[in-house]
Design a protein around this motif. Structure first.
Motif, PDB file in Angstrom:
ATOM      1  N   LYS A 237      26.140 120.059  21.296  1.00  0.00           N
ATOM      2  CA  LYS A 237      25.742 120.726  20.057  1.00  0.00           C
ATOM      3  C   LYS A 237      24.249 121.051  20.041  1.00  0.00           C
ATOM      4  N   GLU A 238      23.442 120.161  20.615  1.00  0.00           N
ATOM      5  CA  GLU A 238      21.993 120.372  20.599  1.00  0.00           C
ATOM      6  C   GLU A 238      21.615 121.623  21.386  1.00  0.00           C
ATOM      7  N   ALA A 239      22.280 121.847  22.519  1.00  0.00           N
ATOM      8  CA  ALA A 239      21.971 123.020  23.333  1.00  0.00           C
ATOM      9  C   ALA A 239      22.355 124.304  22.602  1.00  0.00           C
ATOM     10  N   VAL A 240      23.521 124.289  21.950  1.00  0.00           N
ATOM     11  CA  VAL A 240      23.950 125.468  21.196  1.00  0.00           C
ATOM     12  C   VAL A 240      22.994 125.733  20.041  1.00  0.00           C
ATOM     13  N   SER A 241      22.588 124.666  19.357  1.00  0.00           N
ATOM     14  CA  SER A 241      21.656 124.815  18.237  1.00  0.00           C
ATOM     15  C   SER A 241      20.330 125.395  18.710  1.00  0.00           C
ATOM     16  N   LEU A 251      20.453 129.369   9.391  1.00  0.00           N
ATOM     17  CA  LEU A 251      20.349 128.849   8.028  1.00  0.00           C
ATOM     18  C   LEU A 251      21.243 127.629   7.869  1.00  0.00           C
ATOM     19  N   PRO A 252      20.935 126.766   6.907  1.00  0.00           N
ATOM     20  CA  PRO A 252      21.782 125.583   6.674  1.00  0.00           C
ATOM     21  C   PRO A 252      23.206 126.008   6.292  1.00  0.00           C
ATOM     22  N   CYS A 264      26.938 126.223  11.388  1.00  0.00           N
ATOM     23  CA  CYS A 264      25.687 126.718  10.815  1.00  0.00           C
ATOM     24  C   CYS A 264      25.949 128.103  10.239  1.00  0.00           C
ATOM     25  N   ASN A 265      24.982 128.626   9.535  1.00  0.00           N
ATOM     26  CA  ASN A 265      24.991 130.019   9.098  1.00  0.00           C
ATOM     27  C   ASN A 265      23.932 130.772   9.890  1.00  0.00           C
TER      28      ASN A 265
END
Length: 309
Positions: A237-241, A251-252, A264-265
């Motif tokens: 998830k961290e890499a995608v984020s 956005l949140p 996420c948005n």
């Protein structure tokens, strides 16, 4: 589509207070038209003018191509927010009386009332007094006496007040049926979910001025924000984020999915497309959720009114 009702440059004042400031509207035939606005915006003043309860200080109103005149009262059915049934009268007696005021013969009124009372499964209420009915039950009777003379124009002001969800859905279905049978309907409400369900066109009045109008779908396009809800099943998830933050405006998120997806948005710029975003996501996980956030009628109402405060 030809307009049934045309309101041109209407101004209405009460002393020093301007209730309607140069308002113009076109209500297409065979449509459900949402008349929206905050409390005190001027909606009730406009409805009263259409019903010829009051007259405009200036401007014109045309119904089916003719200047609005007393003869058109029979062509209009009005369900006011404040209900007007006589509490001590019996339901059937009162409905017959009101039907004849609208020009129906007693015989025709009985036939039409029989149809509607059976349709709503309320035939047993005929000899009950209005004061014996609940608010929702009385609402059904009020709805029937509004529509039974088959007017060209129906005006519903908060028609779902007092109804439980099942009966509200019943009335919504009848409103759409009346439209499909040729009636033109002005629908005034603060329930934006009902606007989404029923309205073809809308107008928003704020502080006596019309601030937007048009087909609801076109107004939604105008207010679209290019924000997408994203849900991706991924082992990192961290890499995608990190990747999304490098390439897009993130956005949140305030929605939930069933699994353990990264959510996420994402707001796209003018130079970015949804395919650009989808390509990035699909290369780094399984896309489980990808939905454009279409502005709701409620979102549009709040944004438009806030901008004009």
């Amino acid at each position: 589509m030809k307009n049934l009702l045309e309101i041109n440059n209407v101004i209405k004042t009460y002393g020093d207070y301007t209730a309607l400031n140069n308002v113009s509207l076109q209500i297409p035939k065979g449509s459900v038209f949402g008349l929206l606005g905050p409390n005190g915006a001027g909606k009730t003043s406009l409805i009263r003018i259409i019903n010829q309860i009051t007259m405009p200080d200036s401007g014109t109103v045309f119904l089916d191509g003719e200047p609005l005149s007393p003869k058109h009262i029979a062509d209009i059915g009005y369900l006011p927010e404040e209900r007007g049934l006589y509490k001590s009268m019996k339901v059937g007696e009162q409905a017959l009386y009101l039907a004849q005021l609208k020009g129906l013969s007693k015989e025709d009124a009985k036939k039409r009332l029989k149809y509607w009372f059976e349709k709503f499964d309320i035939a047993s209420w005929w000899d009950k007094k209005i004061e014996e009915l609940s608010k929702g039950m009385a609402q059904k009777v009020q709805f029937i006496v509004t529509v039974m003379h088959q007017p060209k124009l129906l005006i519903f002001d908060e028609p779902f007040s007092g109804f439980d969800p099942i009966n509200a859905q019943l009335i919504a279905k009848e409103i759409l049926q009346l439209r499909d049978e040729g009636a033109t309907i002005i629908f005034s409400t603060h329930r934006m979910e009902s606007v989404e369900e029923l309205c073809d066109d809308i107008a928003l009045i704020h502080k006596s001025n019309k601030i937007l109008d048009g087909k609801l779908i076109d107004i939604k396009r105008k207010f679209r924000s290019n924000v997408y809800q994203i849900g991706v099943s991924t082992e990192n998830k961290e890499a995608v984020s990190s990747l999304l933050h490098q390439n897009f405006e993130v956005l949140p998120a305030d929605f939930k999915l069933f699994g353990d997806e990264f959510i996420c948005n994402v707001k796209l710029s003018k130079n970015q497309s949804s395919n650009d975003l989808l390509s990035v996501l699909s290369n780094h996980g399984e896309v489980k959720h990808f939905v454009e956030m279409i502005p709701s009628a409620n979102d549009i109402f709040i944004e438009a009114v806030s901008k004009n405060n």
